[in-house]
Design a protein around this motif. Structure first.
Motif, PDB file in Angstrom:
ATOM      1  N   ASP A 237       3.449  -4.343   2.805  1.00 51.30           N
ATOM      2  CA  ASP A 237       2.550  -5.493   2.662  1.00 51.30           C
ATOM      3  C   ASP A 237       1.207  -5.200   3.315  1.00 51.30           C
ATOM      4  OD1 ASP A 237       4.384  -7.868   1.629  1.00 51.30           O
ATOM      5  OD2 ASP A 237       5.523  -6.742   3.107  1.00 51.30           O
ATOM      6  N   THR A 238       1.248  -4.575   4.508  1.00 53.90           N
ATOM      7  CA  THR A 238       0.003  -4.191   5.184  1.00 53.90           C
ATOM      8  C   THR A 238      -0.805  -3.248   4.318  1.00 53.90           C
ATOM      9  OG1 THR A 238       1.033  -4.427   7.365  1.00 53.90           O
ATOM     10  CG2 THR A 238      -0.979  -3.132   7.250  1.00 53.90           C
ATOM     11  N   ALA A 239      -0.134  -2.247   3.749  1.00 53.47           N
ATOM     12  CA  ALA A 239      -0.831  -1.270   2.911  1.00 53.47           C
ATOM     13  C   ALA A 239      -1.456  -1.944   1.696  1.00 53.47           C
ATOM     14  CB  ALA A 239       0.138  -0.174   2.477  1.00 53.47           C
ATOM     15  N   GLN A 240      -0.709  -2.826   1.054  1.00 56.68           N
ATOM     16  CA  GLN A 240      -1.222  -3.498  -0.144  1.00 56.68           C
ATOM     17  C   GLN A 240      -2.422  -4.372   0.191  1.00 56.68           C
ATOM     18  OE1 GLN A 240      -0.399  -2.954  -3.284  1.00 56.68           O
ATOM     19  NE2 GLN A 240      -1.990  -4.419  -3.887  1.00 56.68           N
ATOM     20  N   LEU A 241      -2.342  -5.116   1.288  1.00 56.47           N
ATOM     21  CA  LEU A 241      -3.451  -5.985   1.690  1.00 56.47           C
ATOM     22  C   LEU A 241      -4.673  -5.171   2.093  1.00 56.47           C
ATOM     23  CD1 LEU A 241      -1.375  -8.604   3.687  1.00 56.47           C
ATOM     24  CD2 LEU A 241      -2.744  -9.075   1.642  1.00 56.47           C
ATOM     25  N   MET A 242      -4.455  -4.015   2.727  1.00 59.11           N
ATOM     26  CA  MET A 242      -5.582  -3.156   3.082  1.00 59.11           C
ATOM     27  C   MET A 242      -6.249  -2.584   1.835  1.00 59.11           C
ATOM     28  SD  MET A 242      -4.304  -1.173   6.541  1.00 59.11           S
ATOM     29  CE  MET A 242      -5.866  -0.268   6.679  1.00 59.11           C
TER      30      MET A 242
END
Length: 635
Positions: A237-242
């Motif tokens: 989720d962090t990667a996608q939001l970044m």
């Protein structure tokens, strides 16, 4: 079955075309990626400004003029809000102590009358908008655990947690005044979020949205603490939001932040390597040593973000302010002198490498098995092993799984080093000794190119992925060579093993065992504090003299042992066998240099050349001295 080894060598040479294509692509990316940013730590430099009696804004202006390009802006936790006097945080007991000490604030009295020992109280200073922080707090610990308490025009919040737990939670704010100062002074920004066990995807989204007004200035996120944002459950989720927010991540050298391996692979072409010097090291290092260390990190390890804290000692200037300004100016000048552009760093593109070069990993193992195996193993077994290696190379080329590719690279690094020793050092051909050493270097270089080409890709260049099994690749070649020697030179090996034990032979055994242990312990990346002082000075001198420092074990042990092995194999076979085993350090070291994909390929080639030059000089001198000594005793 191949019996003419020259045919196999020719096939090996032709197979290098594929990895060379990959290496050329890598070289092109490395040459174009020249932007470097010098980051100053806002917290530590703020403390320096306070200590030296100037405003933080004025210090930032001086650092910017000296060459600093980027400012770190941390995310604030609740303790930071308390430190800045935006809020007050109190336990139930602390409220009681305030009342006993004579505090007549009606809000505090009202909170205490209706309070409970299990609660913590946030008293908000007039004029501060706490709404965003409260919403994030509710999202973290639960909406039912945070409630509003209002008395007349005063606002407080009752939180079902301890003060110590509350203070370390993210408040959802950045220091916007600091970010605006960065904008006005022409700084770029790296933001510093931190993780918490309460983190959830919606919370990650809110934290990242906080910095949206400064997106045009943002270079990367540099995570605080031992974990990346979203660890352990929400890394994807962090990667996608970044990605959605077009944010890069900084991978800190020699740091083991949990979750960075997963996040780095998910982000692929949005990763920058960062080098930082700890406060403890800064006390020990002089300015020149700091400059050299930073230049080396940028030059040799694809670092593009340099994170600076203030040096605590005065060396050449009148004040700590002047000392730090001068240091940053010197770092900028050193980097620009080496051809880097101090200003804005950009990540390497998501380059997957030249896939056909992967098959050369399997081919390299196959040829190594045949070249050595034909002399010591049954032909059918050699054929079966070589076919398996070729099949593995073909499978990984079609389905380039990272683990399988790394296992093949480990296979090359473990097997190929014995090829130059076996074919050249043990060769009975009457050739000039320097010519033989040169052939050892070239054949070792072929093994290095196979690995360097097969692993070349952005993920390996940024060390998000890396060669695995460094110590295995330093031990297995010795075991394989000893096995080969046992099958082909058994009598001489037996003579060595059954040599009568006396004081001299015991000392020699202890020396070799101790040297072997030291050799294994020193493989891989080690802290500079584990390196002897005189060795650090020697390394620095070699860098000044040769630009790229050759590997110590290579020029000081491997090459001299190669010269002695060639010499003694013609006269004293047992002694020659001992030195031939030690000479294996040369190809192991050369090939291992190419396993460090994060080191620019041009520097690896120069390192190999410098190792050959310096090692040959030392080897020649040692051989000349030994010949004179032996001639003296013979007379």
């Amino acid at each position: 079955m191949f019996r003419d080894k020259r045919t196999l060598i020719l096939i090996l040479v032709l197979s290098l075309v594929l990895p060379i294509f990959s290496i050329i692509g890598r070289f092109s990316l490395e040459r174009e990626n020249s932007g470097v940013e010098i980051i100053v730590d806002s917290d530590d430099f703020r403390s320096l400004a306070y200590q030296e009696g100037i405003t933080f804004y004025e210090l930032l202006r001086q650092l910017r003029s000296a060459g600093a390009t980027t400012l770190s802006v941390p995310y604030l936790n609740w303790q930071d809000l308390e430190t800045r006097n935006y809020i007050g945080i109190f336990s139930y007991r602390e409220l009681g102590r305030l009342i006993l000490s004579g505090n007549t604030d009606p809000l505090i009295s009202a909170l205490y009358r209706q309070g409970d020992p299990s609660e913590t109280y946030i008293i908000v200073s007039p004029g501060f908008d706490i709404s965003k922080g409260v919403e994030i707090l509710k999202s973290l610990i639960g909406y039912g655990r945070v409630s509003l308490f209002q008395y007349n025009s005063n606002i407080a919040f009752v939180v079902k947690t301890t003060p110590s737990n509350l203070r370390i939670l993210p408040a959802g704010y950045i220091d916007s005044a600091l970010a605006e100062a960065a904008r006005s002074l022409g700084y770029r920004i790296v933001f510093r979020p931190f993780n918490t066990s309460y983190i959830k995807p919606d919370m990650i989204s809110r934290l990242l949205n906080t910095i949206s007004p400064y997106r045009d200035l943002t270079t990367a996120l540099v995570f605080q603490g031992a974990e990346v944002l979203g660890y352990p459950k929400y890394l994807e989720d962090t990667a996608q939001l970044m990605k959605e927010n077009n944010l890069n991540v900084a991978v800190v050298e020699f740091s083991s932040q949990k979750g960075m391996d997963v996040l780095g692979k998910e982000l692929k072409g949005k990763v920058l390597r960062l080098h930082s010097i700890t406060p403890g090291e800064l006390y020990k290092l002089k300015p020149r040593e700091i400059i050299e260390r930073i230049a080396r990190a940028v030059r040799e390890r694809n670092v593009r973000l340099v994170y600076l804290r203030p040096v605590p000692n005065v060396y050449e200037e009148d004040s700590l302010i002047d000392e730090n300004v001068r240091l940053i100016s010197s770092i900028r000048e050193e980097l620009e002198k080496e051809g880097y552009k101090v200003g804005k760093a950009t990540p390497l593109p998501d380059w997957r490498g030249f896939r056909p070069s992967i098959i050369s990993l399997g081919l390299g193992i196959s040829i190594a098995i045949i070249l050595v195996g034909l002399d010591v193993l049954p032909p059918n077994l050699v054929l079966a092993l070589s076919i398996l290696a070729l099949m593995a190379g073909g499978i990984v080329t079609l389905f380039p799984f990272s683990l399988l590719k790394k296992l093949l690279a480990l296979g090359v690094a473990s097997i190929f080093p014995i090829v130059p020793v076996w074919l050249i050092v043990f060769s009975g051909k009457e050739e000039h000794i320097l010519y033989k050493v040169l052939k050892v270097t070239i054949l070792s270089l072929a093994g290095g190119v196979i690995i360097g080409g097969g692993l070349s890709s952005t993920s390996f260049m940024l060390q998000v992925d890396q060669f695995m099994g460094v110590k295995v690749a330093h031990i297995v070649p010795f075991l394989l060579l000893l096995i080969a020697i046992y099958f082909s030179h058994r009598d001489y090996l037996v003579n060595i093993l059954t040599y009568p034990l006396n004081v001299l032979s015991f000392v020699i055994i202890v020396f070799f065992v101790g040297g072997g242990i030291f050799y294994i312990l020193r493989t891989g990346n080690i802290s500079s504090e584990a390196v002897w002082g005189f060795e650090m000075k020697m390394r620095s001198a070699l860098e000044q003299l040769m630009f790229v420092r050759p590997r110590t074990q290579e020029f000081l042990i491997g090459y001299p042992a190669t010269f002695l092995a060639v010499e003694f194999l013609r006269k004293r076979k047992e002694i020659g066998l001992i030195f031939s085993v030690i000479s294996l350090i040369t190809p192991i070291s050369i090939i291992n240099s190419f396993c460090h994909i994060h080191t620019p390929i041009l520097l690896t080639l120069f390192r190999t050349l410098n190792g050959f030059i310096l090692g040959s000089i030392i080897g020649y001198l040692l051989l000349a001295i030994l010949r004179k000594v032996l001639r003296f005793f013979a007379n």
